[in-house]
Design an enzyme around this catalytic site. Structure first.
Site, PDB file in Angstrom:
ATOM      1  N   LYS A  71     -67.842  18.226 -18.318  1.00  0.00           N
ATOM      2  CA  LYS A  71     -67.964  17.056 -17.891  1.00  0.00           C
ATOM      3  C   LYS A  71     -66.526  16.566 -17.800  1.00  0.00           C
ATOM      4  O   LYS A  71     -65.770  17.090 -18.465  1.00  0.00           O
ATOM      5  CB  LYS A  71     -69.002  16.082 -18.783  1.00  0.00           C
ATOM      6  CG  LYS A  71     -70.509  16.468 -18.548  1.00  0.00           C
ATOM      7  CD  LYS A  71     -71.322  15.308 -18.954  1.00  0.00           C
ATOM      8  CE  LYS A  71     -71.451  14.435 -17.946  1.00  0.00           C
ATOM      9  NZ  LYS A  71     -72.230  13.448 -18.092  1.00  0.00           N
ATOM     10  N   GLU A 102     -71.160  18.513 -23.643  1.00  0.00           N
ATOM     11  CA  GLU A 102     -70.782  19.438 -22.158  1.00  0.00           C
ATOM     12  C   GLU A 102     -69.511  19.573 -21.818  1.00  0.00           C
ATOM     13  O   GLU A 102     -69.021  18.332 -21.453  1.00  0.00           O
ATOM     14  CB  GLU A 102     -71.873  18.719 -21.246  1.00  0.00           C
ATOM     15  CG  GLU A 102     -73.126  18.606 -21.618  1.00  0.00           C
ATOM     16  CD  GLU A 102     -74.157  17.755 -20.548  1.00  0.00           C
ATOM     17  OE1 GLU A 102     -74.184  18.150 -19.359  1.00  0.00           O
ATOM     18  OE2 GLU A 102     -74.728  16.708 -21.167  1.00  0.00           O
ATOM     19  N   GLU A 153     -81.753   6.786 -20.068  1.00  0.00           N
ATOM     20  CA  GLU A 153     -80.520   7.456 -20.883  1.00  0.00           C
ATOM     21  C   GLU A 153     -80.107   6.300 -21.683  1.00  0.00           C
ATOM     22  O   GLU A 153     -80.146   5.129 -21.277  1.00  0.00           O
ATOM     23  CB  GLU A 153     -79.557   7.478 -19.887  1.00  0.00           C
ATOM     24  CG  GLU A 153     -79.567   8.783 -18.830  1.00  0.00           C
ATOM     25  CD  GLU A 153     -78.482   8.934 -18.046  1.00  0.00           C
ATOM     26  OE1 GLU A 153     -77.057   8.730 -18.192  1.00  0.00           O
ATOM     27  OE2 GLU A 153     -78.583   9.232 -16.596  1.00  0.00           O
ATOM     28  N   GLU A 188     -67.099  11.307 -22.338  1.00  0.00           N
ATOM     29  CA  GLU A 188     -68.116  11.846 -21.544  1.00  0.00           C
ATOM     30  C   GLU A 188     -68.711  13.216 -22.186  1.00  0.00           C
ATOM     31  O   GLU A 188     -69.878  13.612 -21.883  1.00  0.00           O
ATOM     32  CB  GLU A 188     -67.833  12.038 -20.061  1.00  0.00           C
ATOM     33  CG  GLU A 188     -67.656  10.826 -19.184  1.00  0.00           C
ATOM     34  CD  GLU A 188     -68.814  10.000 -18.857  1.00  0.00           C
ATOM     35  OE1 GLU A 188     -69.805  10.799 -18.807  1.00  0.00           O
ATOM     36  OE2 GLU A 188     -68.965   8.816 -18.678  1.00  0.00           O
TER      37      GLU A 188
END
Ligand SMILES: *[C@@H]1O[C@H](CO)[C@@H](O)[C@H](O)[C@H]1NC(C)=O
Ligand SMILES: *[C@@H]1O[C@H](CO)[C@@H](O)[C@H](O)[C@H]1NC(C)=O
Length: 345
Positions: free
Chosen positions: A317, A314, A264, A322
């Site tokens: 999250k 997203e 990541e 984030e």
């Protein structure tokens, strides 16, 4: 015989012409993490088509999902398949659970899905579950072997496994991490399997912007050398962090040939964090795509297989940055453009 000659000529041509011969090693394509913590994400077949049309060559999944694995059949994408951290206890303590995990998620797809690695757990070292990782890896490996599959098994760590990271040559695992990560390094080294590591210059920068230059964090080609370490010069934080992990792995007995894969890395395009902007995220990711094929000062010329976090913003999250690491909005429009084909040029 003919194939060997062609390979030999290709290697010679690379050496003579100093080409970036990524297609020979096949490690230079860029991967992107497929996170699914969103209420509004497209169907898996659309997501796989999005990867393909953007020249993204690899995908990492945080947990097995049979509808996603179905969509990946025949795609040619390299797939890193993670286990849920919640499953580590059963995977570590119950060989039959590991066997059924492999029988459910790997074996039925192995003929048409290109599995690169299985990773047992994500960022659980150090911590309560750290001691479960190696036994889970061992049970998964045994289950894969019993099923006649040769997918390498590894784990993904955060850089919080390091007790020391500066300068990079002083990189070492912390006392809290070493009892679990040390034996994992031995396991991986003996099999020639890489350790996966999540690398986030963004968080180092946003925590301390007055001492980390932005262009050093963004891998800008114009960044000045910020760290000189035993003659090695670092003009970007990504290489400095990665070399600290290489140094730690070497001290833990991994040897100079053990590989790291960046499982990541990314930069938020919004969410209110210091330095979180579309402009910075676009700069970081595009610079990274062009950079990782060159290796680091500790491993010059050794392409670093890299998976960007993440494909989508997203919305389930935690609030803040984030939710803003995505390359695409859930409607599949670009948050910013990334030229993935630049990885191999
Ligand atoms: C993908 O790669 C092909 C071949 O290199 C190129 O023609 C195409 O423009 C690329 N697509 C994108 C979206 O970058
Ligand atoms: C499988 O994925 C790896 C990693 O991207 C790649 O190098 C390899 O060419 C792929 N194999 C096939 C058969 O698509």
């Amino acid at each position: 015989m003919a194939a060997k000659t062609i390979v030999a000529l290709w290697v010679a041509a690379c050496a003579l012409l100093l080409l970036h011969c990524s297609s020979l090693s096949g490690v230079n394509g860029i991967g992107v993490n497929y996170g699914m913590i969103g209420s509004d994400l497209p169907s898996p077949d659309k997501v796989v088509a999005l990867y393909k049309s953007n020249n993204i060559t690899d995908v990492r999944l945080f947990h097995p999902d049979t509808s996603v694995l179905e969509a990946l059949r025949g795609s040619g994408l390299g797939v890193v398949l993670g286990t849920l951290n919640e499953d580590l206890h059963a995977l570590a303590s119950d060989a039959s659970f590991a066997a059924s995990w492999v029988q459910s998620y790997v074996q039925p797809f192995a003929g048409s899905v290109n599995f690169s690695y299985i990773n047992a757990g994500n960022e659980v070292i150090p911590g309560e579950a750290a001691a479960l990782v190696l036994p889970a890896m061992q049970n998964l490996e045994a289950a894969l072997q019993a099923a006649g599959l040769s997918v390498p098994v590894t784990t993904a760590v955060a850089t919080s496994v390091l007790g020391s990271s500066y300068p990079p040559s002083q990189g070492a695992f912390s006392e809290a991490s070493l009892p679990s990560v040390g034996p994992i390094v031995s396991f991986l080294a003996s099999r020639g399997t890489p350790l996966l590591v999540n690398v986030y210059p963004y968080f180092a920068y946003s925590a301390d912007p007055s001492s980390v230059p932005l262009d050093y964090a963004l891998l800008s080609s114009s960044a000045a050398v910020a760290v000189t370490d035993n003659g090695a010069e670092y003009a970007n934080l990504f290489d400095a962090i990665l070399d600290a992990v290489y140094a730690a792995v070497e001290k833990a007995g991994g040897g100079a040939s053990m590989e790291l894969v960046v499982s990541e890395t990314g930069w938020p395009s919004g969410g209110g964090g210091y330095g979180a902007s579309v402009e910075n995220a676009a700069a970081y990711v595009n610079n990274l795509v062009r950079h990782v094929g060159r290796g680091t000062p500790r491993r010059p010329g050794k392409a670093v297989k890299t998976y960007i976090f993440a494909i989508f913003n997203e919305n389930q999250k935690p609030e803040g940055v984030e939710q803003h690491f995505g390359l695409f909005q859930p409607d599949m429009s670009e948050v910013y453009h990334v030229d993935f084909s630049a990885a191999s040029s």
